[in-house]
Write a protein that holds these residues in place. Structure first.
Motif, PDB file in Angstrom:
ATOM      1  N   ASP A  67       0.836  -1.194   0.000  1.00  0.00           N
ATOM      2  CA  ASP A  67       0.000   0.000   0.000  1.00  0.00           C
ATOM      3  C   ASP A  67       0.875   1.250   0.000  1.00  0.00           C
ATOM      4  N   ASP A  68       2.175   1.044  -0.165  1.00  0.00           N
ATOM      5  CA  ASP A  68       3.103   2.163  -0.174  1.00  0.00           C
ATOM      6  C   ASP A  68       2.845   3.095  -1.349  1.00  0.00           C
ATOM      7  N   HIS A  69       2.132   2.612  -2.376  1.00  0.00           N
ATOM      8  CA  HIS A  69       1.896   3.436  -3.552  1.00  0.00           C
ATOM      9  C   HIS A  69       0.431   3.826  -3.711  1.00  0.00           C
ATOM     10  N   SER A  70      -0.470   2.894  -3.536  1.00  0.00           N
ATOM     11  CA  SER A  70      -1.884   3.166  -3.807  1.00  0.00           C
ATOM     12  C   SER A  70      -2.425   4.337  -2.993  1.00  0.00           C
ATOM     13  N   SER A  71      -2.263   4.293  -1.695  1.00  0.00           N
ATOM     14  CA  SER A  71      -2.813   5.361  -0.859  1.00  0.00           C
ATOM     15  C   SER A  71      -2.184   6.720  -1.159  1.00  0.00           C
ATOM     16  N   PRO A  72      -0.845   6.807  -1.280  1.00  0.00           N
ATOM     17  CA  PRO A  72      -0.272   8.114  -1.630  1.00  0.00           C
ATOM     18  C   PRO A  72      -0.707   8.609  -3.015  1.00  0.00           C
ATOM     19  N   ILE A  73      -0.878   7.705  -3.968  1.00  0.00           N
ATOM     20  CA  ILE A  73      -1.334   8.120  -5.296  1.00  0.00           C
ATOM     21  C   ILE A  73      -2.759   8.661  -5.203  1.00  0.00           C
ATOM     22  N   VAL A  74      -3.616   7.968  -4.470  1.00  0.00           N
ATOM     23  CA  VAL A  74      -5.002   8.432  -4.326  1.00  0.00           C
ATOM     24  C   VAL A  74      -5.033   9.794  -3.629  1.00  0.00           C
ATOM     25  N   ARG A  75      -4.212   9.977  -2.601  1.00  0.00           N
ATOM     26  CA  ARG A  75      -4.157  11.278  -1.917  1.00  0.00           C
ATOM     27  C   ARG A  75      -3.677  12.374  -2.875  1.00  0.00           C
ATOM     28  N   ALA A  76      -2.618  12.077  -3.628  1.00  0.00           N
ATOM     29  CA  ALA A  76      -2.094  13.056  -4.590  1.00  0.00           C
ATOM     30  C   ALA A  76      -3.104  13.316  -5.711  1.00  0.00           C
ATOM     31  N   PHE A  77      -3.899  12.311  -6.048  1.00  0.00           N
ATOM     32  CA  PHE A  77      -4.961  12.450  -7.052  1.00  0.00           C
ATOM     33  C   PHE A  77      -6.003  13.468  -6.572  1.00  0.00           C
ATOM     34  N   VAL A  78      -6.424  13.324  -5.337  1.00  0.00           N
ATOM     35  CA  VAL A  78      -7.407  14.251  -4.766  1.00  0.00           C
ATOM     36  C   VAL A  78      -6.826  15.671  -4.728  1.00  0.00           C
ATOM     37  N   ASP A  79      -5.545  15.779  -4.401  1.00  0.00           N
ATOM     38  CA  ASP A  79      -4.901  17.083  -4.247  1.00  0.00           C
ATOM     39  C   ASP A  79      -4.371  17.674  -5.553  1.00  0.00           C
ATOM     40  N   ALA A  80      -4.473  16.950  -6.658  1.00  0.00           N
ATOM     41  CA  ALA A  80      -3.954  17.443  -7.942  1.00  0.00           C
ATOM     42  C   ALA A  80      -4.674  18.736  -8.336  1.00  0.00           C
ATOM     43  N   PRO A  81      -4.025  19.554  -9.151  1.00  0.00           N
ATOM     44  CA  PRO A  81      -4.663  20.813  -9.570  1.00  0.00           C
ATOM     45  C   PRO A  81      -6.073  20.588 -10.125  1.00  0.00           C
ATOM     46  N   ALA A  82      -6.992  21.434  -9.697  1.00  0.00           N
ATOM     47  CA  ALA A  82      -8.410  21.290 -10.045  1.00  0.00           C
ATOM     48  C   ALA A  82      -8.663  21.372 -11.546  1.00  0.00           C
ATOM     49  N   GLU A  83      -7.809  22.094 -12.276  1.00  0.00           N
ATOM     50  CA  GLU A  83      -8.045  22.249 -13.716  1.00  0.00           C
ATOM     51  C   GLU A  83      -7.720  20.991 -14.523  1.00  0.00           C
ATOM     52  N   LEU A  84      -7.051  20.023 -13.915  1.00  0.00           N
ATOM     53  CA  LEU A  84      -6.733  18.780 -14.623  1.00  0.00           C
ATOM     54  C   LEU A  84      -7.974  17.905 -14.747  1.00  0.00           C
ATOM     55  N   SER A  85      -8.091  17.225 -15.880  1.00  0.00           N
ATOM     56  CA  SER A  85      -9.164  16.240 -16.023  1.00  0.00           C
ATOM     57  C   SER A  85      -8.924  15.123 -15.013  1.00  0.00           C
ATOM     58  N   VAL A  86      -9.911  14.281 -14.821  1.00  0.00           N
ATOM     59  CA  VAL A  86      -9.784  13.177 -13.864  1.00  0.00           C
ATOM     60  C   VAL A  86      -8.596  12.288 -14.216  1.00  0.00           C
ATOM     61  N   VAL A  87      -8.481  11.897 -15.473  1.00  0.00           N
ATOM     62  CA  VAL A  87      -7.395  10.997 -15.875  1.00  0.00           C
ATOM     63  C   VAL A  87      -6.050  11.714 -15.786  1.00  0.00           C
ATOM     64  N   ALA A  88      -5.999  12.967 -16.202  1.00  0.00           N
ATOM     65  CA  ALA A  88      -4.751  13.734 -16.108  1.00  0.00           C
ATOM     66  C   ALA A  88      -4.342  13.903 -14.639  1.00  0.00           C
ATOM     67  N   ALA A  89      -5.307  14.068 -13.749  1.00  0.00           N
ATOM     68  CA  ALA A  89      -5.014  14.185 -12.320  1.00  0.00           C
ATOM     69  C   ALA A  89      -4.434  12.877 -11.780  1.00  0.00           C
ATOM     70  N   TYR A  90      -4.970  11.756 -12.241  1.00  0.00           N
ATOM     71  CA  TYR A  90      -4.428  10.463 -11.797  1.00  0.00           C
ATOM     72  C   TYR A  90      -3.002  10.281 -12.330  1.00  0.00           C
ATOM     73  N   ARG A  91      -2.801  10.629 -13.599  1.00  0.00           N
ATOM     74  CA  ARG A  91      -1.459  10.517 -14.193  1.00  0.00           C
ATOM     75  C   ARG A  91      -0.475  11.411 -13.424  1.00  0.00           C
ATOM     76  N   HIS A  92      -0.896  12.623 -13.118  1.00  0.00           N
ATOM     77  CA  HIS A  92      -0.083  13.562 -12.343  1.00  0.00           C
ATOM     78  C   HIS A  92       0.288  12.941 -10.988  1.00  0.00           C
ATOM     79  N   ALA A  93      -0.690  12.370 -10.311  1.00  0.00           N
ATOM     80  CA  ALA A  93      -0.467  11.763  -8.999  1.00  0.00           C
ATOM     81  C   ALA A  93       0.487  10.578  -9.092  1.00  0.00           C
TER      82      ALA A  93
END
Length: 191
Positions: A67-93
């Motif tokens: 879980d060293d990656h999944s939880s931090p990625i999900v947190r970074a996904f939520v915190d990604a810049p609001a202007e990013l699309s959902v998929v772009a936010a996940y890629r960013h995270a």
């Protein structure tokens, strides 16, 4: 020492212990085979007690799912810049978390993911982890898209992202650049 520094030190020590346990487990799995390696042997090699092992990993198979990656990625996904699309936010995270891995963490992650595909007893864990990630992303999408977004829509979107992960990651540990490219394709197709 402030409470924040103390907490940070404690978290680093926990991460180091977790990494040491996994590293020794993977070494023993390579030497003896997964089935022939006991929790007691792993704990001894990592210089921790079996009780400490179980504080970090509830069962031996949990060593292979990190879980060293999944939880931090999900947190970074939520915190990604609001202007990013959902998929772009996940890629960013994903790029943010994978890009921040140390050399030891990267080696450890690759070893764990390789074993997931090699150890027959662990194959079902992959499916379980992907379903768990769909749930985490479904919940995270409520924060990202707002609570008025229907759960069904959020779950379908999460499933599309995880589908890309499955397609690219199958027996291909930590494929950061391939995942990034695949998520760009998904983003373009959904736009």
């Amino acid at each position: 020492m402030s409470e924040i520094q103390s907490s940070s030190l404690r978290e680093r020590k926990k991460a180091q212990t977790r990494l040491a346990i996994r590293r020794e487990a993977f070494r023993l799995f390579d030497e003896q085979g997964y089935a022939n390696t006991t929790v007691e042997q792993i704990a001894e090699a990592a210089e921790v007690s079996p009780r400490t092992f179980y504080r970090y990993f509830k069962i031996k198979e949990a060593l292979l799912i990190s879980d060293d990656h999944s939880s931090p990625i999900v947190r970074a996904f939520v915190d990604a810049p609001a202007e990013l699309s959902v998929v772009a936010a996940y890629r960013h995270a994903m790029e943010q978390v994978f890009g921040g891995l140390s050399a030891d963490e990267r080696v450890n992650a690759i070893a764990g993911q390789q074993m997931l595909y090699q150890v027959p007893e662990a194959r079902g864990l992959i499916y379980t982890e992907y379903i768990r990630l769909i749930g985490l992303l479904t919940d995270a999408l409520a924060e990202r898209l707002g609570p008025d977004t229907e759960e069904f829509e959020r779950r379908v979107t999460a499933g599309a992202i995880v589908g890309v992960l499955i397609a690219i990651s199958d027996d291909n540990p930590l494929p950061q650049s391939e995942l990034s490219e695949a998520l760009k394709i998904l983003d373009a197709r959904l736009s």
